[in-house]
Scaffold this motif. Sequence first.
Motif, short mmCIF file in Angstrom:
data_model
loop_
_atom_site.label_atom_id
_atom_site.label_comp_id
_atom_site.label_asym_id
_atom_site.label_seq_id
_atom_site.Cartn_x
_atom_site.Cartn_y
_atom_site.Cartn_z
N VAL A 1 22.38 24.82 7.33
CA VAL A 1 21.62 24.07 8.34
C VAL A 1 20.67 23.15 7.59
CG1 VAL A 1 20.00 24.22 10.26
CG2 VAL A 1 21.79 25.97 10.00
N ILE B 1 17.02 20.41 12.23
CA ILE B 1 17.07 20.61 13.67
C ILE B 1 16.14 19.59 14.29
CG2 ILE B 1 16.64 22.21 15.58
CD1 ILE B 1 17.09 24.50 13.49
N VAL C 1 21.60 19.79 15.84
CA VAL C 1 21.57 20.58 14.60
C VAL C 1 22.46 19.86 13.58
CG1 VAL C 1 22.05 22.82 13.54
CG2 VAL C 1 21.26 22.70 15.91
N THR D 1 18.35 25.45 21.05
CA THR D 1 17.42 25.02 20.01
C THR D 1 16.01 25.15 20.54
OG1 THR D 1 17.54 22.70 20.68
CG2 THR D 1 19.04 23.40 18.93
#
Length: 92
Positions: free
Chosen positions: A18, A21, A26, A79
């Motif tokens: 990741v 964000i 994402v 999220t």
Amino acid sequence: MGDVITVPETYGLGPIEVKAINGNEVELVAPLTGSGYSVSGCSGGGSVSSNGTGGVGLTCTEGPAATLNDVMSLKVVKTLDSTAVLRIEPTG
């Protein structure tokens, strides 16, 4: 951010990292372990450098699941600030 998710080799991807964000988006990056790559439902594509090897960069949003390499489903479930809940599972 920076969390890494290991997926089965049969998905054609190495560990998925990741990168960011932003709102309901994402950003992910992963090295390619197979000979090809396909994605449906997220924006992005190949040619991303990931630890010195070929890889893929993706931007996925909350909503319907994306399909990667016709074998993996990736869904951004939710999220919140700098946290995301992802659901990764085999397709079919």
